[in-house]
Scaffold this motif. Structure first.
Motif, PDB file in Angstrom:
ATOM      1  N   GLU A  81      -9.521  -6.429  10.383  1.00  0.00           N
ATOM      2  CA  GLU A  81      -9.798  -6.031   8.958  1.00  0.00           C
ATOM      3  C   GLU A  81     -11.369  -5.483   8.726  1.00  0.00           C
ATOM      4  OE1 GLU A  81      -9.058  -9.203   6.461  1.00  0.00           O
ATOM      5  OE2 GLU A  81      -6.951  -9.717   7.299  1.00  0.00           O
ATOM      6  N   ILE A  84     -11.373  -2.109   7.409  1.00  0.00           N
ATOM      7  CA  ILE A  84     -11.007  -1.796   6.009  1.00  0.00           C
ATOM      8  C   ILE A  84     -12.155  -1.772   4.948  1.00  0.00           C
ATOM      9  CG2 ILE A  84      -9.441  -2.766   3.895  1.00  0.00           C
ATOM     10  CD1 ILE A  84      -7.853  -4.007   5.963  1.00  0.00           C
ATOM     11  N   GLU A  87     -10.342  -2.058  -1.032  1.00  0.00           N
ATOM     12  CA  GLU A  87      -8.934  -2.451  -1.297  1.00  0.00           C
ATOM     13  C   GLU A  87      -8.681  -2.247  -2.712  1.00  0.00           C
ATOM     14  OE1 GLU A  87      -6.139  -6.384  -0.662  1.00  0.00           O
ATOM     15  OE2 GLU A  87      -7.788  -6.274   0.543  1.00  0.00           O
ATOM     16  N   ALA A  96      -7.675   4.743  -5.588  1.00  0.00           N
ATOM     17  CA  ALA A  96      -7.637   4.547  -3.905  1.00  0.00           C
ATOM     18  C   ALA A  96      -7.502   5.789  -3.439  1.00  0.00           C
ATOM     19  CB  ALA A  96      -6.478   3.481  -3.697  1.00  0.00           C
ATOM     20  N   ALA A 100     -10.154   7.345  -0.867  1.00  0.00           N
ATOM     21  CA  ALA A 100      -9.784   7.532   0.458  1.00  0.00           C
ATOM     22  C   ALA A 100     -10.166   9.009   1.010  1.00  0.00           C
ATOM     23  CB  ALA A 100      -8.029   7.340   0.853  1.00  0.00           C
ATOM     24  N   SER A 106     -15.703   6.026   2.490  1.00  0.00           N
ATOM     25  CA  SER A 106     -14.438   5.111   3.019  1.00  0.00           C
ATOM     26  C   SER A 106     -14.097   5.211   4.278  1.00  0.00           C
ATOM     27  CB  SER A 106     -13.473   5.468   1.927  1.00  0.00           C
ATOM     28  OG  SER A 106     -12.756   6.676   2.328  1.00  0.00           O
ATOM     29  N   LYS A 108     -10.775   2.833   6.066  1.00  0.00           N
ATOM     30  CA  LYS A 108      -9.484   2.644   5.706  1.00  0.00           C
ATOM     31  C   LYS A 108      -9.264   2.068   4.316  1.00  0.00           C
ATOM     32  CE  LYS A 108      -7.942   4.129   9.760  1.00  0.00           C
ATOM     33  NZ  LYS A 108      -7.427   5.127   9.866  1.00  0.00           N
ATOM     34  N   VAL A 109      -8.495   2.633   3.541  1.00  0.00           N
ATOM     35  CA  VAL A 109      -8.494   2.221   2.154  1.00  0.00           C
ATOM     36  C   VAL A 109      -6.908   1.632   1.957  1.00  0.00           C
ATOM     37  CG1 VAL A 109      -8.506   2.781  -0.263  1.00  0.00           C
ATOM     38  CG2 VAL A 109     -10.072   4.259   1.172  1.00  0.00           C
ATOM     39  N   VAL A 110      -6.850   0.322   1.453  1.00  0.00           N
ATOM     40  CA  VAL A 110      -5.943  -0.399   1.263  1.00  0.00           C
ATOM     41  C   VAL A 110      -5.198  -0.513  -0.056  1.00  0.00           C
ATOM     42  CG1 VAL A 110      -4.553  -2.636   1.560  1.00  0.00           C
ATOM     43  CG2 VAL A 110      -6.279  -1.616   3.506  1.00  0.00           C
ATOM     44  N   VAL A 111      -4.103  -0.294  -0.162  1.00  0.00           N
ATOM     45  CA  VAL A 111      -3.456  -0.427  -1.601  1.00  0.00           C
ATOM     46  C   VAL A 111      -2.522  -1.584  -1.418  1.00  0.00           C
ATOM     47  CG1 VAL A 111      -2.114   0.387  -3.463  1.00  0.00           C
ATOM     48  CG2 VAL A 111      -3.362   1.973  -2.521  1.00  0.00           C
ATOM     49  N   ALA A 112      -2.950  -2.954  -2.326  1.00  0.00           N
ATOM     50  CA  ALA A 112      -2.173  -4.208  -2.067  1.00  0.00           C
ATOM     51  C   ALA A 112      -1.142  -3.948  -3.107  1.00  0.00           C
ATOM     52  CB  ALA A 112      -3.129  -5.397  -2.341  1.00  0.00           C
TER      53      ALA A 112
END
Length: 113
Positions: A81, A84, A87, A96, A100, A106, A108-112
């Motif tokens: 993690e 990342i 988020e 996001a 990114a 950035s 790693k960009v996460v979309v939850a």
């Protein structure tokens, strides 16, 4: 300014517009690698640039048995993690993608979901 073209273009989305764009982005006699699986149905793809540039089109399937092994490795590694950097909730997906795009801010960009 001349348009930049590439020796090899990897297209990984399977979206018709992206496949067509790969034909524009690849240089004459270059190679397009279509990664993954596209639906088994006719797709509206512009073949003209691929044909006129004498492009080599290669298909490759992205998964075989490695997905289970990758999930096992990820489950064992607490430090995964750390890559990342951002988020976002799904409601902020557009933001996001903007973050990114900027590699200076950035990883790693996460979309939850």
């Amino acid at each position: 300014m001349p348009r930049e073209e590439f020796d090899v273009v990897f297209e990984c989305s399977g979206a018709p517009v992206a496949i067509s764009s790969a034909g524009v982005a690849v240089r004459k006699r270059g190679t397009i690698v279509q990664v993954g699986m596209v639906p088994n149905e006719p797709r509206p793809v512009n073949l003209a640039p691929i044909i006129s540039k004498e492009v080599t089109l290669i298909g490759t399937f992205r998964f075989r048995d490695e997905v289970d092994a990758a999930v096992e490795v990820l489950a064992r590694r607490d430090d995964v993690e750390a890559v990342i950097t951002h988020e976002f909730p799904i409601a902020d997906a557009a933001r996001a993608f903007a973050v990114a795009r900027d590699g200076a801010i950035s990883g790693k960009v996460v979309v939850a979901l």
